[in-house]
Design a protein around this motif. Sequence first.
Motif, mmCIF file in Angstrom:
data_model
loop_
_atom_site.group_PDB
_atom_site.id
_atom_site.type_symbol
_atom_site.label_atom_id
_atom_site.label_comp_id
_atom_site.label_asym_id
_atom_site.label_seq_id
_atom_site.Cartn_x
_atom_site.Cartn_y
_atom_site.Cartn_z
ATOM 1 N N MET A 148 97.493 123.158 39.493
ATOM 2 C CA MET A 148 98.529 124.188 39.380
ATOM 3 C C MET A 148 99.892 123.553 39.130
ATOM 4 O O MET A 148 100.671 124.045 38.320
ATOM 5 C CB MET A 148 98.549 125.066 40.633
ATOM 6 N N THR A 149 100.185 122.476 39.815
ATOM 7 C CA THR A 149 101.470 121.793 39.633
ATOM 8 C C THR A 149 101.566 121.236 38.221
ATOM 9 O O THR A 149 102.602 121.351 37.570
ATOM 10 C CB THR A 149 101.623 120.661 40.673
ATOM 11 N N ARG A 150 100.486 120.667 37.730
ATOM 12 C CA ARG A 150 100.470 120.104 36.385
ATOM 13 C C ARG A 150 100.671 121.205 35.342
ATOM 14 O O ARG A 150 101.426 121.052 34.379
ATOM 15 C CB ARG A 150 99.149 119.386 36.157
ATOM 16 N N SER A 151 100.026 122.352 35.531
ATOM 17 C CA SER A 151 100.162 123.475 34.616
ATOM 18 C C SER A 151 101.594 124.008 34.612
ATOM 19 O O SER A 151 102.151 124.308 33.554
ATOM 20 C CB SER A 151 99.190 124.583 35.015
ATOM 21 N N ALA A 152 102.190 124.123 35.789
ATOM 22 C CA ALA A 152 103.565 124.611 35.895
ATOM 23 C C ALA A 152 104.530 123.648 35.210
ATOM 24 O O ALA A 152 105.474 124.077 34.538
ATOM 25 C CB ALA A 152 103.947 124.800 37.354
ATOM 26 N N LYS A 153 104.295 122.358 35.359
ATOM 27 C CA LYS A 153 105.162 121.368 34.710
ATOM 28 C C LYS A 153 105.044 121.453 33.195
ATOM 29 O O LYS A 153 106.034 121.315 32.478
ATOM 30 C CB LYS A 153 104.824 119.954 35.193
#
Length: 156
Positions: free
Chosen positions: A19-24
Amino acid sequence: MNPVSLLPFIVLIGAMFLMTRSAKKKQAAAAQMRNEMQPGTGVRTIGGMYATVKELHDDTVLLEIAPGVHAVYAKNAIGAVLDDAEYNRIVHGDDDDALDLDGAVVPDDASSLTGTDADEDTSDESKIDLDKKAGPDDSASDKKSEGKADGEADEK
């Protein structure tokens, strides 16, 4: 600790990482979109306002929201950079594929919804009388209170 009890914890960590990677990635794409803006570009703000870019600065952008009307916005407030065709279609209504209603007219009253016009039926039978009619019980009480002034109560 048992490796099976760690499994939910590992899955949770992996999901948070994805999720963090997608948001970034989304943030990077939005930043690149904002960096590609140029004067004359049509944009939509995160509030849904359509405007044309007039000037770009480090963290702000000057938008023309109407002819001769300018406003300064933060670059982060730009939600989408639109291509010319889409901007003209939305703002100016320039659309070759516009919905053709073949001269359909929208009525300004509800008469077409009921199937009858207000002027058609003017007979007394169709009108509803909203006056209070005296019933058999009301006539006696009306006669009792006829002689009393307003505010005086009936004695029982």
